[in-house]
Design a protein around this motif. Structure first.
Motif, PDB file in Angstrom:
ATOM      1  N   UNK A  72       0.685  -1.252   0.029  1.00 48.59           N
ATOM      2  CA  UNK A  72       0.055  -0.133   0.387  1.00 48.59           C
ATOM      3  C   UNK A  72       0.805   1.025   0.135  1.00 48.59           C
ATOM      4  N   UNK A  73       0.598   2.428  -0.705  1.00 49.22           N
ATOM      5  CA  UNK A  73       1.564   3.597  -0.664  1.00 49.22           C
ATOM      6  C   UNK A  73       1.542   4.394   0.766  1.00 49.22           C
ATOM      7  N   UNK A  74       2.888   4.124   1.413  1.00 51.69           N
ATOM      8  CA  UNK A  74       3.104   4.762   2.941  1.00 51.69           C
ATOM      9  C   UNK A  74       2.036   5.625   3.287  1.00 51.69           C
ATOM     10  N   UNK A  75       1.904   5.572   4.277  1.00 49.53           N
ATOM     11  CA  UNK A  75       0.919   7.016   4.799  1.00 49.53           C
ATOM     12  C   UNK A  75       2.028   7.824   6.446  1.00 49.53           C
ATOM     13  N   UNK A  76       3.192   7.028   6.276  1.00 47.44           N
ATOM     14  CA  UNK A  76       4.011   7.523   7.937  1.00 47.44           C
ATOM     15  C   UNK A  76       5.331   7.298   7.493  1.00 47.44           C
ATOM     16  N   UNK A  77       6.291   8.194   8.487  1.00 47.49           N
ATOM     17  CA  UNK A  77       7.847   7.970   7.622  1.00 47.49           C
ATOM     18  C   UNK A  77       7.936   6.044   8.337  1.00 47.49           C
ATOM     19  N   UNK A  78       7.578   5.093   9.864  1.00 51.19           N
ATOM     20  CA  UNK A  78       7.813   3.932   9.353  1.00 51.19           C
ATOM     21  C   UNK A  78       7.474   3.467   8.244  1.00 51.19           C
ATOM     22  N   UNK A  79       6.553   3.558   7.627  1.00 58.80           N
ATOM     23  CA  UNK A  79       6.161   2.713   6.295  1.00 58.80           C
ATOM     24  C   UNK A  79       6.991   3.062   4.938  1.00 58.80           C
ATOM     25  N   UNK A  80       7.078   4.129   5.097  1.00 53.27           N
ATOM     26  CA  UNK A  80       8.622   4.489   4.243  1.00 53.27           C
ATOM     27  C   UNK A  80       9.383   4.156   3.990  1.00 53.27           C
ATOM     28  N   UNK A  81      10.037   3.710   5.489  1.00 48.36           N
ATOM     29  CA  UNK A  81      11.099   2.855   5.988  1.00 48.36           C
ATOM     30  C   UNK A  81      11.160   1.191   5.638  1.00 48.36           C
ATOM     31  N   UNK A  82      10.319   0.936   5.555  1.00 56.35           N
ATOM     32  CA  UNK A  82       9.809  -0.142   5.331  1.00 56.35           C
ATOM     33  C   UNK A  82      10.012  -0.345   4.624  1.00 56.35           C
ATOM     34  N   UNK A  83       9.420  -0.043   3.160  1.00 59.53           N
ATOM     35  CA  UNK A  83       9.383  -0.029   1.784  1.00 59.53           C
ATOM     36  C   UNK A  83      11.192   0.049   1.230  1.00 59.53           C
ATOM     37  N   UNK A  84      11.442   1.439   2.029  1.00 50.47           N
ATOM     38  CA  UNK A  84      13.113   1.386   1.283  1.00 50.47           C
ATOM     39  C   UNK A  84      13.901   0.359   2.084  1.00 50.47           C
ATOM     40  N   UNK A  85      13.877  -0.201   2.872  1.00 44.81           N
ATOM     41  CA  UNK A  85      14.200  -1.428   3.243  1.00 44.81           C
ATOM     42  C   UNK A  85      13.932  -2.608   2.856  1.00 44.81           C
ATOM     43  N   UNK A  86      12.828  -3.068   2.046  1.00 51.66           N
ATOM     44  CA  UNK A  86      12.635  -3.356   1.033  1.00 51.66           C
ATOM     45  C   UNK A  86      13.436  -3.624  -0.056  1.00 51.66           C
ATOM     46  N   UNK A  87      13.166  -2.640  -0.695  1.00 50.43           N
ATOM     47  CA  UNK A  87      13.866  -2.791  -1.833  1.00 50.43           C
ATOM     48  C   UNK A  87      15.138  -2.504  -1.788  1.00 50.43           C
ATOM     49  N   UNK A  88      16.081  -2.111  -0.778  1.00 49.20           N
ATOM     50  CA  UNK A  88      17.168  -1.868  -1.240  1.00 49.20           C
ATOM     51  C   UNK A  88      18.132  -1.813  -2.117  1.00 49.20           C
ATOM     52  N   UNK A  89      19.005  -0.997  -2.111  1.00 51.74           N
ATOM     53  CA  UNK A  89      19.924   0.110  -3.625  1.00 51.74           C
ATOM     54  C   UNK A  89      19.863  -1.045  -4.588  1.00 51.74           C
ATOM     55  N   UNK A  90      19.486  -2.189  -4.488  1.00 49.08           N
ATOM     56  CA  UNK A  90      18.689  -2.358  -6.237  1.00 49.08           C
ATOM     57  C   UNK A  90      17.607  -2.051  -6.301  1.00 49.08           C
ATOM     58  N   UNK A  91      16.576  -2.222  -6.104  1.00 49.75           N
ATOM     59  CA  UNK A  91      15.534  -1.936  -6.098  1.00 49.75           C
ATOM     60  C   UNK A  91      15.130  -0.558  -6.330  1.00 49.75           C
ATOM     61  N   UNK A  92      15.488   0.192  -5.326  1.00 51.46           N
ATOM     62  CA  UNK A  92      15.803   1.668  -6.217  1.00 51.46           C
ATOM     63  C   UNK A  92      16.483   2.087  -6.784  1.00 51.46           C
ATOM     64  N   UNK A  93      17.804   1.588  -7.056  1.00 55.06           N
ATOM     65  CA  UNK A  93      18.018   1.539  -8.283  1.00 55.06           C
ATOM     66  C   UNK A  93      17.239   1.573  -9.538  1.00 55.06           C
ATOM     67  N   UNK A  94      16.620   0.085  -9.167  1.00 50.56           N
ATOM     68  CA  UNK A  94      15.991  -0.106 -10.536  1.00 50.56           C
ATOM     69  C   UNK A  94      14.533   1.060 -10.807  1.00 50.56           C
TER      70      UNK A  94
END
Length: 115
Positions: A72-94
């Motif tokens: 789901x679209x993040x609604x707070x800072x913690x949810x944003x950070x959770x998605x960033x952690x799941x994506x990692x550098x490889x996902x964010x780069x893609x």
């Protein structure tokens, strides 16, 4: 009038799917004005001034699913950070590469329309 299921199906039909270097399938959602406004609310006023954080948060917000697991679209800072952690550098780069390609396509279309 469609319910939540029909909205999910419609969104999936217009979504972009990319693959990161780890072989994960990332489904990207369109980030429109309302989504950006909600993202600004989620990051808050202090982090909203931090351009690198906001840029990374925007990339994370654009991911609707990882390997068919919906995010789901993040609604707070913690949810944003959770998605960033799941994506990692490889996902964010893609995701960043997909954004850059979309911008290049948009510029090319605009340039050809001018001629």
């Amino acid at each position: 009038m469609g319910g939540p299921q029909s909205r999910i199906v419609a969104a999936a039909e217009t979504a972009t799917t990319i693959t990161d270097t780890l072989g994960r399938k990332l489904v990207l959602r369109r980030i429109g004005a309302l989504e950006k406004l909600r993202l600004f609310k989620a990051v808050g006023p202090q982090l909203g001034q931090n351009e690198p954080y906001l840029a990374m948060a925007l990339l994370a917000c654009a991911v609707a699913a990882i390997d068919d697991l919906p995010l789901p679209a993040p609604a707070n800072e913690g949810q944003i950070e959770m998605i960033v952690q799941k994506l990692g550098d490889e996902g964010l780069a893609a995701v960043a590469a997909a954004f850059q390609a979309a911008q290049a396509d948009k510029r090319a279309t605009q340039d050809s329309a001018k001629n």
